[in-house]
Motif scaffolding. Sequence first.
Motif, short mmCIF file in Angstrom:
data_model
loop_
_atom_site.label_atom_id
_atom_site.label_comp_id
_atom_site.label_asym_id
_atom_site.label_seq_id
_atom_site.Cartn_x
_atom_site.Cartn_y
_atom_site.Cartn_z
N ALA A 144 0.96 -1.34 0.12
CA ALA A 144 -0.33 0.11 0.02
C ALA A 144 0.84 1.35 -0.03
N VAL A 145 1.90 1.24 0.87
CA VAL A 145 2.90 2.52 0.87
C VAL A 145 3.65 2.51 -0.40
N SER A 146 3.92 1.62 -0.86
CA SER A 146 4.91 1.63 -2.33
C SER A 146 3.80 2.09 -3.21
N ALA A 147 2.61 1.74 -3.40
CA ALA A 147 1.48 2.39 -4.24
C ALA A 147 1.35 3.71 -4.20
N LEU A 148 1.05 4.02 -2.68
CA LEU A 148 0.73 5.45 -2.26
C LEU A 148 1.68 6.52 -2.78
N ILE A 149 2.96 6.13 -2.43
CA ILE A 149 3.91 7.19 -2.82
C ILE A 149 4.50 6.99 -4.30
N GLY A 150 4.12 6.09 -5.06
CA GLY A 150 4.24 6.04 -6.40
C GLY A 150 5.49 5.09 -6.80
N VAL A 151 6.07 4.26 -5.96
CA VAL A 151 7.14 3.70 -6.43
C VAL A 151 6.71 2.42 -7.06
N ARG A 152 5.52 1.78 -6.85
CA ARG A 152 5.11 0.56 -7.80
C ARG A 152 3.57 0.50 -7.39
N PRO A 153 2.61 1.25 -8.03
CA PRO A 153 1.43 1.15 -7.80
C PRO A 153 0.87 -0.17 -8.36
N LYS A 154 1.09 -0.69 -9.49
CA LYS A 154 0.81 -2.02 -10.12
C LYS A 154 1.90 -2.92 -10.19
N ALA A 155 1.79 -3.97 -9.72
CA ALA A 155 3.08 -5.12 -9.64
C ALA A 155 2.70 -6.17 -10.95
N SER A 156 3.79 -6.60 -11.29
CA SER A 156 3.83 -7.77 -12.25
C SER A 156 4.01 -9.09 -11.48
N PHE A 157 4.40 -9.06 -10.34
CA PHE A 157 4.36 -10.29 -9.76
C PHE A 157 4.30 -10.16 -8.08
N GLU A 158 3.77 -11.23 -7.46
CA GLU A 158 3.38 -10.88 -6.10
C GLU A 158 4.63 -10.50 -5.21
N GLY A 159 4.56 -9.42 -4.45
CA GLY A 159 5.39 -8.98 -3.48
C GLY A 159 6.51 -7.76 -4.19
N GLN A 160 6.16 -7.54 -5.57
CA GLN A 160 7.13 -6.63 -6.16
C GLN A 160 6.91 -5.30 -5.49
N SER A 161 5.78 -4.87 -5.27
CA SER A 161 5.69 -3.32 -4.70
C SER A 161 6.45 -3.17 -3.69
N ALA A 162 6.29 -4.33 -2.57
CA ALA A 162 6.74 -4.22 -1.35
C ALA A 162 8.28 -4.13 -1.52
N MET A 163 8.78 -5.21 -2.36
CA MET A 163 10.49 -5.26 -2.53
C MET A 163 10.70 -3.93 -3.07
N GLU A 164 10.21 -3.51 -4.04
CA GLU A 164 10.77 -1.94 -4.68
C GLU A 164 10.74 -0.96 -3.61
N LEU A 165 9.76 -1.02 -2.47
CA LEU A 165 9.87 -0.13 -1.49
C LEU A 165 11.10 -0.17 -0.56
N GLU A 166 11.43 -1.26 -0.49
CA GLU A 166 12.72 -1.51 0.34
C GLU A 166 13.75 -1.22 -0.43
N MET A 167 13.84 -1.26 -1.85
CA MET A 167 14.84 -0.89 -2.79
C MET A 167 15.17 0.54 -2.72
N ALA A 168 13.76 1.43 -2.58
CA ALA A 168 13.90 2.93 -2.62
C ALA A 168 14.28 3.46 -1.36
N VAL A 169 14.41 2.92 -0.13
CA VAL A 169 14.83 3.25 1.10
C VAL A 169 16.07 4.44 1.06
N ALA A 170 16.14 5.41 1.35
CA ALA A 170 17.21 6.43 1.24
C ALA A 170 18.18 6.08 2.40
N ASN A 171 19.63 6.03 2.17
CA ASN A 171 20.45 5.78 3.10
C ASN A 171 20.27 6.61 4.34
N GLY A 172 20.76 6.20 5.67
CA GLY A 172 21.00 7.19 6.78
C GLY A 172 19.54 6.96 7.36
N TYR A 173 19.48 7.80 8.66
CA TYR A 173 18.44 7.87 9.52
C TYR A 173 17.63 9.06 9.07
#
Length: 763
Positions: free
Chosen positions: A614-643
Amino acid sequence: MPQGDEPTGRRLVKVTGIVQGVGFRPFVYNLALGLNLSGHVFNHSAGVDIEVEGTQDSLARFETDLTRLAPPLAHIISVTSAVIPPTGDKGFRITESDSGGAKTALIAPDSDVCEDCLRELFDPVDRRHRYPFINCTNCGPRFTIVEAIPYDRPNTTMASFVMCADCRAEYENPADRRFHAQPIACPVCGPKVTLLDSAFNPVEATDAVRGAARLLSEGAILAIKGIGGYHLACDAENEEAVLKLRARKRRDEKPFAVMTPDIETLRLFAEVNEREAAILQSRPHPITLVKKLQPDALGPCAPSNRYLGAMLPYSPLHHLLFDGKPYNALVMTSANLSDEPIVYTEDEAKEKLAGIADYFLIHNRPIHNKADDSIEKVMSHGPVVIRRSRGYTPVPIQLDREYPPTLAVGAELKNAFCLIKGDKAYLSAHMGDLKYESALESFRFGVSRLMEILDISNPAVVAHDMHPNYLSTAFAEEFPCERKVAVQHHHAHLVSLMAERHHTGQAIGVVFDGTGYGLDGTIWGGEFLVGDAAGFERHGTITPIPLIGGDAAIKEPYRIALGILFGMYGENLPPLPIEWLNNMEPARLALLRQAYYKKINVFYSSGMGRLFDAVSALIGVRPKASFEGQSAMELEMAVANGYHGEYPFIIGGDVNPANLDFTPTFERIVEEMKNGERAPVIAARFHETVAQSATAMVKRISGTTGLKDVFLSGGVFQNTVLSDRLGTLLETDGFAVFRHGRVPPNDGGVALGQAVIAARTLV
Ligand SMILES: [Zn+2]
Ligand SMILES: [Zn+2]
Ligand SMILES: [Zn+2]
């Protein structure tokens, strides 16, 4: 045996573990000869039995060296020794296997080719020069060719190949590296490779492997028969070939695994740290996730993915395909259609891969037990197996005690089943997504084959998921066994980890997962449990979020985000800086709004995976996935370094389960989006929020229960950022944190938990 006046004795030594097919008897033979001991050694259905006679000193030395110097592929679980009367026999012999008695011997997993065999493979004067099936007692196929135990040639798919005189001489020579190497073969007597065109007609080539390598370098797609099944291969740097493979395989974005000849070449495309290098070169040679140097490294192999699934050559055939380095990297993806099971027979290859492969490189050594490549990821607490197959199966998990024979059928996606025999649990190879008929068929087949190999005729209990619509549940219901146990999905996740970590007794389980059927019939998946194999209580959960369109929301997470927005703003949404929302056809928006308000096909889920989607979609990282878990996975990959801080959340409710409510989190996210905050920063704050809120919930539960051991399981813990952060926070607060290693955190590990929970009801 001249021993002077020293007193002699005789002992019966029984060794259990992985001691068959790993050169254990020749090792014992040489050890006994070196110590001047007489007697004999033989394979037994429960392991290896040895009788040794000689001086007491030599006998003591023999027992120490037996475990200290054991061959590389051996895995000793127990050694027992009993004094028996001396017989005065002379010399040491390897005698015939005894196939009677209970069949509990362990089979070795398949191993990568060893250094000695590799040297011979490329030695022009060796009689196995460029022979793709070279192996010895220290390496080669094992589980994939075994049909029954004890592990002897007649019980493998090598039975039909009659050894030539040279191979026979090596096989019978105790001083030879191939002494009793069951899959021993050479170009004269062993299996052969053949190159075929797309219609399965032979292609003229003096050397089939060289021919295949040339075709690959020219951009062709090849189906290559390997150790545990077929791969589809092409030059990974040839974009046109990779895109052609994607189109033919009907796989739009799911990453393809790649194989490079060595670590140095892999470093052209990805960062490989020491720990990852060790995993890449370990005996199972799994696919290992490594971070790309550039986001577009090997472009279409793993689009919009920060990681590359990479592996190194593990069979002699792979090494030959890379000889002379005709390419830097090959795509080596399991040969199947989308998520169906891996193809492993010639008939299947012909039928299913005809429209995909331009050529076939096949061979005539049958695969009896198929196995995909295993997949691993290195996290801060250690390597985690994400897909457990070739190289790991059938290594058992040691249990706390003996149990009656038990079958657990697993879940549905990423299915693996599990059998318990005695005090060991055998988790099967990856079976795939059981909603495909072909996967279900291979699952049925796999269950009967593993039961046969382990000599289990009738399990005392069959465990299955509580989900009434899983095909594995239907299989369990039809299975001819009186006793069935339905196991709650997240309880099974928790117990799978407890079994892996040999933990008994109550603990706190944080199970963050995609989807699982709850005790109340709703969808669970963001669970805080307290329990053990005997039972559990649900102490906390995340407040359910709506999935508009039910299962459709898994591939279209914008539906979940939209439900959250309706919940926040009511049916008339204010102007929001959300691209997919502003681009949506008004009629479609009206339809989804109506579905939401009239509760048409709207399900509520407390799945943590859905929250990430949901958060991945909301912030526009991956609103529509081509496989299960893709949106969540790309949200992790989008994470900026640091606190970057965290968002507010609410923990409420006086009775169990307490609710973890992320409504204030969503509100703050939308506010920040309006202020133009970057997606990577929001992604980082969201991860921090989940870790902080889970820690707060665990502290609350610990406060009432006094428990300090915390187990993190479920598919969401494939997320390194979350797993590492939550682990650190909990450890800082004095908790003992347990995470997965050899058993997957995802549904590939669920069957182990099911099996232990069901077996527990019988003792
Ligand atoms: Zn070898
Ligand atoms: Zn031969
Ligand atoms: Zn699950």
